[in-house]
Design an enzyme around this catalytic site. Sequence first.
Site, PDB file in Angstrom:
ATOM      1  N   HIS A  39      88.868  54.889  41.587  1.00  0.00           N
ATOM      2  CA  HIS A  39      87.598  55.350  41.019  1.00  0.00           C
ATOM      3  C   HIS A  39      86.836  54.224  40.345  1.00  0.00           C
ATOM      4  CE1 HIS A  39      88.891  55.304  36.746  1.00  0.00           C
ATOM      5  NE2 HIS A  39      90.069  55.700  37.194  1.00  0.00           N
ATOM      6  N   CYS A  60      95.736  55.488  37.366  1.00  0.00           N
ATOM      7  CA  CYS A  60      94.687  55.383  38.377  1.00  0.00           C
ATOM      8  C   CYS A  60      94.309  53.920  38.581  1.00  0.00           C
ATOM      9  CB  CYS A  60      93.458  56.177  37.951  1.00  0.00           C
ATOM     10  SG  CYS A  60      93.678  57.971  38.019  1.00  0.00           S
TER      11      CYS A  60
END
EC number: 2.3.2.-
Length: 205
Positions: free
Chosen positions: A165, A181
């Site tokens: 992301h 992440c």
Amino acid sequence: MRLKSIAILAALALSTAISGCSTIGGQMFTNNYGAMTDAGYQLPRIPIEKVPARYHRQEVRYDSSEKPGTIIVDTQNKFLYFIEGDGMAMRYGIGVGREGFEWHGTAHIALKREWPTWTPPAPMIKRQPELAKFAGGMEPGLKNPLGARAMYLFNKGGDMGYRLHGSPEWFSIGKAMSSGCIRLMNQDIIDLYDRTSVGAKVIVM
């Protein structure tokens, strides 16, 4: 004449290195971090001069047996490679999981979202109770932790809870700060998003 030609080539090589326009085997995209409008959002310019040059988006030589379109994440060196084929890859600087949140393995991109909603998982809310107000989801925007794009990683067990992301925190690139992440600068995740297909293989080393 031969010495003069060598001198000219050396000067050209030095000029290229100083300008930051290219790297071994490819091109550097340092000039691609300016302000931009995307889906109605005004992304600010990244002060890329404050980000180490090795983390700027660049095309590099990268030998791999993986097929084009595969993503390889090098968590130790904080690089993400998008395999282009013919021994070349697009390389991006990344931020990775902090101590205790590291992981490795193989996954695939199951979903892609532009300007996604961010919903902190229950374990994160337990660690950071102040995030409880976002239990129903944080609306998209410039302050959203998922940034301008998110690609959702799944394996045979389903949603792994990890994402590739964007992030407004450009200063976190090259560091281990996330909950697992893989984060990129917003301008970089937009570029990677446009190159990546649903179903793409992701290898995290």
